[in-house]
Each structure stands twice: as C-alpha cells, then as structure tokens.
Design a protein around this motif. Sequence first.
Motif, PDB file in Angstrom:
ATOM      1  N   ARG B  82     -39.536  52.336  45.439  1.00  0.00           N
ATOM      2  CA  ARG B  82     -38.765  52.384  46.831  1.00  0.00           C
ATOM      3  C   ARG B  82     -37.443  51.432  46.565  1.00  0.00           C
ATOM      4  NH1 ARG B  82     -42.998  49.240  46.630  1.00  0.00           N
ATOM      5  NH2 ARG B  82     -42.601  46.844  46.730  1.00  0.00           N
ATOM      6  N   TYR B  83     -37.333  50.980  45.252  1.00  0.00           N
ATOM      7  CA  TYR B  83     -36.045  50.156  45.008  1.00  0.00           C
ATOM      8  C   TYR B  83     -35.896  50.181  43.346  1.00  0.00           C
ATOM      9  CZ  TYR B  83     -32.740  46.336  44.313  1.00  0.00           C
ATOM     10  OH  TYR B  83     -31.713  45.354  43.889  1.00  0.00           O
ATOM     11  N   ALA B  84     -34.686  50.606  42.818  1.00  0.00           N
ATOM     12  CA  ALA B  84     -34.480  50.577  41.494  1.00  0.00           C
ATOM     13  C   ALA B  84     -33.263  50.095  41.302  1.00  0.00           C
ATOM     14  CB  ALA B  84     -34.460  52.225  41.005  1.00  0.00           C
ATOM     15  N   LYS B  85     -33.263  49.200  39.793  1.00  0.00           N
ATOM     16  CA  LYS B  85     -32.158  48.590  39.558  1.00  0.00           C
ATOM     17  C   LYS B  85     -32.056  48.412  38.185  1.00  0.00           C
ATOM     18  CE  LYS B  85     -29.226  44.436  41.099  1.00  0.00           C
ATOM     19  NZ  LYS B  85     -29.150  43.475  41.905  1.00  0.00           N
ATOM     20  N   ARG B  86     -30.905  48.354  37.469  1.00  0.00           N
ATOM     21  CA  ARG B  86     -30.610  48.278  36.173  1.00  0.00           C
ATOM     22  C   ARG B  86     -30.674  46.839  35.642  1.00  0.00           C
ATOM     23  NH1 ARG B  86     -25.407  48.820  32.293  1.00  0.00           N
ATOM     24  NH2 ARG B  86     -26.298  48.301  29.994  1.00  0.00           N
ATOM     25  N   VAL B  87     -31.580  46.547  34.727  1.00  0.00           N
ATOM     26  CA  VAL B  87     -31.684  45.339  34.117  1.00  0.00           C
ATOM     27  C   VAL B  87     -30.520  44.858  33.145  1.00  0.00           C
ATOM     28  CG1 VAL B  87     -33.030  43.585  32.736  1.00  0.00           C
ATOM     29  CG2 VAL B  87     -34.237  45.468  34.063  1.00  0.00           C
ATOM     30  N   PRO B  88     -29.510  44.044  33.819  1.00  0.00           N
ATOM     31  CA  PRO B  88     -28.257  43.744  33.140  1.00  0.00           C
ATOM     32  C   PRO B  88     -28.470  43.588  31.473  1.00  0.00           C
ATOM     33  CG  PRO B  88     -28.460  42.422  35.054  1.00  0.00           C
ATOM     34  CD  PRO B  88     -29.791  42.941  34.968  1.00  0.00           C
ATOM     35  N   THR B  90     -29.068  45.632  29.241  1.00  0.00           N
ATOM     36  CA  THR B  90     -30.434  46.349  28.711  1.00  0.00           C
ATOM     37  C   THR B  90     -30.181  47.721  28.986  1.00  0.00           C
ATOM     38  OG1 THR B  90     -32.025  46.116  30.589  1.00  0.00           O
ATOM     39  CG2 THR B  90     -31.926  44.233  28.835  1.00  0.00           C
ATOM     40  N   ASP B  91     -31.074  48.575  28.399  1.00  0.00           N
ATOM     41  CA  ASP B  91     -31.220  50.012  28.788  1.00  0.00           C
ATOM     42  C   ASP B  91     -32.471  50.258  29.486  1.00  0.00           C
ATOM     43  OD1 ASP B  91     -28.975  51.471  28.484  1.00  0.00           O
ATOM     44  OD2 ASP B  91     -29.600  52.014  26.499  1.00  0.00           O
ATOM     45  N   ILE B 127     -34.496  43.178  43.932  1.00  0.00           N
ATOM     46  CA  ILE B 127     -34.402  42.210  42.750  1.00  0.00           C
ATOM     47  C   ILE B 127     -33.004  41.650  42.414  1.00  0.00           C
ATOM     48  CG2 ILE B 127     -35.004  41.940  40.297  1.00  0.00           C
ATOM     49  CD1 ILE B 127     -36.769  44.477  40.620  1.00  0.00           C
ATOM     50  N   HIS B 128     -32.885  40.396  42.156  1.00  0.00           N
ATOM     51  CA  HIS B 128     -31.493  39.757  41.891  1.00  0.00           C
ATOM     52  C   HIS B 128     -31.832  39.592  40.337  1.00  0.00           C
ATOM     53  CE1 HIS B 128     -29.689  39.682  45.885  1.00  0.00           C
ATOM     54  NE2 HIS B 128     -31.232  39.593  46.328  1.00  0.00           N
ATOM     55  N   PHE B 129     -30.870  39.879  39.607  1.00  0.00           N
ATOM     56  CA  PHE B 129     -31.146  39.551  38.005  1.00  0.00           C
ATOM     57  C   PHE B 129     -29.867  38.472  37.519  1.00  0.00           C
ATOM     58  CE2 PHE B 129     -32.729  43.830  38.090  1.00  0.00           C
ATOM     59  CZ  PHE B 129     -34.190  43.656  37.369  1.00  0.00           C
ATOM     60  N   SER B 130     -30.341  37.846  36.736  1.00  0.00           N
ATOM     61  CA  SER B 130     -29.509  36.945  36.225  1.00  0.00           C
ATOM     62  C   SER B 130     -28.323  37.821  35.431  1.00  0.00           C
ATOM     63  CB  SER B 130     -30.067  35.857  35.367  1.00  0.00           C
ATOM     64  OG  SER B 130     -30.711  36.694  34.237  1.00  0.00           O
ATOM     65  N   PRO B 131     -27.062  37.115  35.113  1.00  0.00           N
ATOM     66  CA  PRO B 131     -25.956  37.988  34.578  1.00  0.00           C
ATOM     67  C   PRO B 131     -26.561  38.424  33.065  1.00  0.00           C
ATOM     68  CG  PRO B 131     -25.048  36.121  35.634  1.00  0.00           C
ATOM     69  CD  PRO B 131     -26.607  35.997  35.971  1.00  0.00           C
ATOM     70  N   ASP B 132     -27.287  37.478  32.482  1.00  0.00           N
ATOM     71  CA  ASP B 132     -27.604  37.939  31.167  1.00  0.00           C
ATOM     72  C   ASP B 132     -28.851  38.858  31.201  1.00  0.00           C
ATOM     73  OD1 ASP B 132     -29.397  36.375  31.745  1.00  0.00           O
ATOM     74  OD2 ASP B 132     -29.195  34.610  30.117  1.00  0.00           O
ATOM     75  N   GLY B 133     -29.694  39.155  32.282  1.00  0.00           N
ATOM     76  CA  GLY B 133     -30.818  39.958  32.456  1.00  0.00           C
ATOM     77  C   GLY B 133     -32.238  39.423  31.922  1.00  0.00           C
ATOM     78  N   ALA B 161     -39.537  37.163  34.228  1.00  0.00           N
ATOM     79  CA  ALA B 161     -38.650  36.753  33.146  1.00  0.00           C
ATOM     80  C   ALA B 161     -38.956  38.080  32.562  1.00  0.00           C
ATOM     81  CB  ALA B 161     -39.656  35.908  32.181  1.00  0.00           C
ATOM     82  N   THR B 162     -37.984  38.715  32.290  1.00  0.00           N
ATOM     83  CA  THR B 162     -37.777  40.285  31.767  1.00  0.00           C
ATOM     84  C   THR B 162     -38.449  40.677  30.481  1.00  0.00           C
ATOM     85  OG1 THR B 162     -35.513  39.994  31.169  1.00  0.00           O
ATOM     86  CG2 THR B 162     -35.777  40.648  33.437  1.00  0.00           C
ATOM     87  N   ALA B 163     -38.379  39.482  29.756  1.00  0.00           N
ATOM     88  CA  ALA B 163     -39.121  39.732  28.377  1.00  0.00           C
ATOM     89  C   ALA B 163     -40.671  39.935  28.313  1.00  0.00           C
ATOM     90  CB  ALA B 163     -38.862  38.708  27.216  1.00  0.00           C
ATOM     91  N   GLY B 164     -41.240  39.703  29.421  1.00  0.00           N
ATOM     92  CA  GLY B 164     -42.711  39.659  29.617  1.00  0.00           C
ATOM     93  C   GLY B 164     -43.045  40.687  30.948  1.00  0.00           C
ATOM     94  N   ARG B 165     -44.210  40.516  31.264  1.00  0.00           N
ATOM     95  CA  ARG B 165     -44.784  41.498  32.375  1.00  0.00           C
ATOM     96  C   ARG B 165     -45.364  40.582  33.582  1.00  0.00           C
ATOM     97  NH1 ARG B 165     -48.870  45.894  30.041  1.00  0.00           N
ATOM     98  NH2 ARG B 165     -48.734  46.263  32.276  1.00  0.00           N
ATOM     99  N   GLU B 166     -45.146  39.356  33.354  1.00  0.00           N
ATOM    100  CA  GLU B 166     -45.773  38.483  34.302  1.00  0.00           C
ATOM    101  C   GLU B 166     -44.607  38.037  35.557  1.00  0.00           C
ATOM    102  OE1 GLU B 166     -48.181  34.343  34.946  1.00  0.00           O
ATOM    103  OE2 GLU B 166     -47.413  35.055  33.050  1.00  0.00           O
ATOM    104  N   VAL B 167     -44.972  38.324  36.738  1.00  0.00           N
ATOM    105  CA  VAL B 167     -44.183  38.084  37.824  1.00  0.00           C
ATOM    106  C   VAL B 167     -44.844  36.764  38.585  1.00  0.00           C
ATOM    107  CG1 VAL B 167     -43.163  38.784  39.933  1.00  0.00           C
ATOM    108  CG2 VAL B 167     -43.349  40.475  38.137  1.00  0.00           C
ATOM    109  N   THR B 168     -44.073  35.437  38.660  1.00  0.00           N
ATOM    110  CA  THR B 168     -44.696  34.551  39.187  1.00  0.00           C
ATOM    111  C   THR B 168     -44.283  34.384  40.780  1.00  0.00           C
ATOM    112  OG1 THR B 168     -44.514  33.401  36.920  1.00  0.00           O
ATOM    113  CG2 THR B 168     -44.937  31.826  38.931  1.00  0.00           C
ATOM    114  N   ARG B 169     -45.204  33.961  41.488  1.00  0.00           N
ATOM    115  CA  ARG B 169     -45.159  33.860  42.916  1.00  0.00           C
ATOM    116  C   ARG B 169     -44.592  32.391  43.038  1.00  0.00           C
ATOM    117  NH1 ARG B 169     -47.692  31.584  46.778  1.00  0.00           N
ATOM    118  NH2 ARG B 169     -47.549  32.293  48.919  1.00  0.00           N
ATOM    119  N   LEU B 170     -43.283  32.220  43.936  1.00  0.00           N
ATOM    120  CA  LEU B 170     -42.992  30.979  44.310  1.00  0.00           C
ATOM    121  C   LEU B 170     -42.874  31.088  45.785  1.00  0.00           C
ATOM    122  CD1 LEU B 170     -39.886  30.689  41.862  1.00  0.00           C
ATOM    123  CD2 LEU B 170     -42.244  29.682  41.554  1.00  0.00           C
TER     124      LEU B 170
END
Lengths: 220, 514
Positions: B82-88, B90-91, B127-133, B161-170
């Motif tokens: 339902r939503y797609a966005k490029r990770v800044p 990266t490819d 999703i909102h990404f940091s400028p460095d992705g 943290a895009t280097a990993g697969r874990e999404v932390t709930r806040l």
Amino acid sequence: MNPRLALLAALVTALPARADWPTLSATVGYASQVYLSRSWDLVDDNDHLPMGRIGAGVTFEMAAGLVDVEAAYQAGNTSQTLHTAGPAQLALQGFDVGASYRWPVLRYLHPYLHLGLGWDWATLTVYGDARLLQSVSNFAGSGMVGVQVPLVLNPKLKRSAVLLLDLGFGGVLRPGYAFDAMAPKPPDKKPEDPIAVRPTDLGTLPMSGLAYRLLVTVRY
Amino acid sequence: MSPAPTTSPRRALFRALLFAALAAAGVACGTRGTLYTSALKPLALVATSGAVVQVVPQTRRAVIVTPGPGAPRPVRISAGARYAKRVPGTDAVAILTGSAKAPALDVLDVASGEVTTAEVPGLFDAIHFSPDGRFGVLVYLPSGGSGTLVARNLNEVGLWATAGREVTRLQLDTESLAPRGVLFGPVEPNRLLVAVTLERGVAVFDALHPEVAPRRISIRPQGSTVESAVVKAVFSQDAHWLFLRATGLDDVIAIELGPEVGRSVSASINFVAGGRGLSDIAAPPAGLADSVLAVYAASKEAWLLDARGIQDNAKRLQLTDAATRLAVLSGNRVLLWGEGSRSVAAWDAVDGRSGSALLDGAFASPVVVPALDKALFAHAAVSSAAGTGPALSTVTVSEETNRLRLKLQSIQLSKPMTASVLDGETQRFFFTVAQSPAVVTMDLRTLQLVEVSLDSVAQGLHHLTQGDWLVAEHAGFGYGDVTAVPAGTTDRSGAMHYADFAFTDDLDRPGDPP
C-alpha cells in the motif's frame, strides 16, 4: 470449349464410374478445448475455447476396421474483461493432420480412436491491439476417443453418400505459450525516427487441456 | 429363477462414451477465479538511481524498469502492498505490505531483485527517511484508514534502522491525535535526534537509543484554550535548538535541547518575537548559531532571530511586498518570495545587503537551487510589454558592492509547465508543458535549451543518475507507461518506450488466491 473446363467435366463424370475410388469425406463442426489452468481465467470465464473446424479426409479399409486420414483447419477465440478495465482476447487457429482407427461395431455406431499432430498460432490481445498484442505459434498433439453415427442417405445405391454425426472426447498437448513480448501494434505508417518499444512479459499461458468435438461429416 | 441381466460390450461402450461427453460438458462449465477480476491500481512510480519501480498490489509484483535492452523485470512481493518509497542513498525500495493481522515491510533491492521481509509492529501508512537513509520512521496517517481496522493508536511510530530488519515500536504518548511530520536532526557522534511534529506539540527521541522514552513537548500550556497547531519544525545545525512554527502564533517557538545521550533529552521552551504574521521559518546559514530565520507576511519583514531572545542580536529586513516563504542559498544569502505574488527578494542575513525583483507574473512555488544561487519560477501566464502567455523565470542572486542583485531571465513557454525535475548534480532542469509531448532540458548555468519530442504527453519526470536517463511518465491508463530517453539529447533514437508494464507476470501467479 475451354480445355480446362473439359478436363474438369471429364473428371467429375468419371468419379462414379470408379468403384474402387477411395472413400472421401468432408467435415464441419464444433471443436472445443477446455483448460483447467488458473491462468486461463485471463481470457475466459468458463475455461473453454470454442472453435470451428473444417476438414477433409480419406478412408482406407484395413483387415480389421477402417482408418480415416484427415486434415483439418480449426479456429476460435475467447475474451473476457481483464481487471475491470477492458477486454483480453485469445485467438487460436491451426492445422491438424491425424488418423482415426474406426471400428464399425454396429451399422449405426462406429467407435474410433484418433491421434493427430498440428501447428497452431495464438494471438493474445490486451485492451485492443493498440495497447498490447503478441502472436506465438507452436506444435500440438491430440488424442481422442469417440463415436460416429452414420446415416446412409440412399440405401438403395451400392455406394451412397453417408452423413455422419461425430462425437469425440480427448485431450490436446501443447507447450506453454510464452507471451513474453507483448507490445502495441506498430503503426501502419512508421515515423521517420521511431522510438523503440520494449516488450512487456505477461508470462506463460498453459495450452494443454481437454478437448471435445461435435462434427458433421459427409462421406462418399 | 431367471439369470441376472448382462450388459453387452457394445452397450457398455456406448455408456462410456455418453459419460465422457457429459464429463466434458461439465468441465466446460468451470467458473472464473478472482485473479483477473479486480482493477489494477499500481502505486506511484518510485525512481532509484538506475531504475523506476512500480508496485502492483493486485498482482503482488514490483516491476523494475531499467532503461536498456530488456523487458521490465517482475519481482514477487508480499500481499497487501500500500506504500512504496525509495530508501535515500541506496538502490532499495521500502514497501509497506501485509494485513492488519500480520503487517510487514518488504525491502526490494532493485539491483539484485531480492526481497527481504520484516515484521512491523503496526499497519503503518507511510515512512519518513533520514537524509542519509540510515533510519526510517513509520507513521500512521489520519487520512490513511488502512485496511479494515476500526481503531488505531496513531501515537505509535516504528523506528527502522535500514541496515537491519528490525522495526522498533515507539509510543509517543502525546495529547495529539496523529503525527503531522517527521524531522531528522543533524548527525551527531552519539545520537541522532528525531522530532515528530503533532498538532499540539512535538515528540523528540534519539534514533540511536530507541529504548529511551521520547521527550514530549506541548505548545499548549495545561488548561490553555489556545488552538494553535504545529505546522513546521526546523533543527539548528548543531541540534541544540528545535524551532517550531505554529498556527495563530507570531512567535517562533524555540526549544533548547540538552546534550543527553542515553537518557530522555531535556527541553526548555521559549517564545521568540519578531514581526507580525509569521509565515515561514528556516535554519540559518552555516555559522550562524543560536538563531533562526523567520518571515512575516503581515508586517512585511524578514528576521534573523536570536533563539535565546536577545533582541540586540536580531537582524531585520523590511520588505516592500509581503513574503510568505524563504529558502537559504549559498553563503549567508536568503531568498524570500510570496506565493501567489510577483515579488522576490534576496537578503544577506549577516551584512544586511538586500535586493528585490518583480517578476512578470504570479507563481506558485519555485524550484530553488542553492548551489547555484538560483531559483526557477513557473508562471501560468505573464503580461509584459514583450508579450503574454506562460513563462519560466530564472532568478540568479549575485553580489554587488552595496546590494544583492537579482538577475532575471525569462523563457517563453507555449503552455504552462506541468512537470519538472532536477538532475542529481543540480546542473540541469528538465520540464514539460501541458498538452505537449516535448521534454525540455535546460542547462542551469547557460540556460541553453534542448528539446526532444516523445510520442505522448508526459505527466511526470524522473531523472536516473546511473546512465543519465530521463524517464517521462505518460498519462493514460495508469498501468505503467513510460519513455526513457538519454538526458539532454534531441535524438529520439536512443529512447525506449515501456507500455503497460503493470501487466508483467500477470499470467504467472503461483501462490496467489484462486
């Protein structure tokens, strides 16, 4: 008199005189194929491809039974609304050469076994040929069992024309048809510097399935 | 006793044939499944450095279009996209997928075509990404209404943290209903602050320490009936300040953030006054610490405000026409303009020099190129002595001894501009105009124009840095229709048209519902 017309007239008048002339037949009818693959839902809502069939054949008498050798052309198409936006249509046509071993168990009941080989062309069109279109071709093999119900048109004659009702059921084997280069139909008038079109790969449509036919044959 | 009736072989054969005919007729009465009965609603195209990606939720495919000789490549993704966005940087393309029972995040590596799937603690909408992705914050949107859920806690966010697969709930746990925006702070050695703006305030947390509870800062004092809502947030370049603009307030809200690492960051809130009718704020040019830029429409002023409230340090520019937006250029220069108006101004926030220009027509929002001290203003119509009609104005800010000069150059257009994009190095500006299949390349330094005509009108443009391709997205059926053309060329021979690629792989649907 035109020499060609004279030759044709001589051939026609000579036909009845030849008692050993092989039995010839002409066939027309309905031949449907049934595909159980889910992909077939792309173009049809009840899994089948209705086709018309015309053919011609010759019959040879064997020590036991009869062999009908036949060449036929068949064509048909089916279409269905794709993704609610427009029609997707599959058109299939092909030639089939086959032989049937026929066993006249009763005067009005001739069961047979048919084997055939053919070459088919299939064209898949999505939302009209201005959107996506591709034609592919491949060989086909078919096998069928059936029954012919012959009706002699003039029993008083030693050799009379016979009208047959032919009902057969079997299967058809084909490689899957890869519609991997779907593209819009090129314009009739090509521009001076056309932009190259890259194809869209829709995937492969399985084309092996069941088959049945209902034919009317005139045999003489 | 009579013998049991026997069936003759001929009768048995007849029955078998009759059964076969009935079976064939029965098989031919199959029904259609659901694979092809729903409308295809592809998500918006996502451009990476070398390809454009179209996600088609109904076929569970992401289709990768890489300009070149091959056909678009399909990649199987999870259901419920339902939503797609490029990770800044990266490819990779991040895709929110799954259902209310099992929400997921698919990450598609465009180069290899591999998809990795991670569990997500909520059916987030964006999703909102940091400028460095490096980080992504997953949020709910009040307008999202994802799936069939009847109740959602919009104060939850997910940190990835895009280097990993874990999404932390806040759990933000604020008084507001839902986030309005996410802002990443500057990169610091031991922390990366993230501000989530909400209607009644802001929540700040450290992306490197998600286990620490967010700091909640309300702009509405307890018992207050003020209806102001946060509309923009800006970090200072040293992450010492977080500035807010709120509706109904003329003061800039300056939040002084503590240096804590591994603990909830301390915050002290101040209200800094300037002019009247605060309409935009921005971080000041580099080197101007403890300050914020603000523009005021009602009093026609621009201010460089001291965040600590020291009035003597503030700098002010009086404008002749009201400005509503501002952007920082190179050096200490600031560009100011009023949306819907014709005036543009430039200001050196340190030495006070300024300049202004009146454009030939009104404009909406410009494209600002800070590296070149340039801004591009598209006009639907201009009226000057030279003529009327749509135009594109370029404004270049340059320095003169006592003032800033705004050099104005206009380009006539046949129709109003509809789509535009900058190249990756901001040296070229690509645009199209309404009802025209032409795509124009403008060299931003020389303003040289190069035009190539495609086969149909483009409604969107994407620039791919890898291979220097320009991808024009055509209007129409919406099933993926793009033309890739070498950027900056007039030659159509290198162009490639990809038609209806949303249908890619539509015949190969193993594992999909019947």
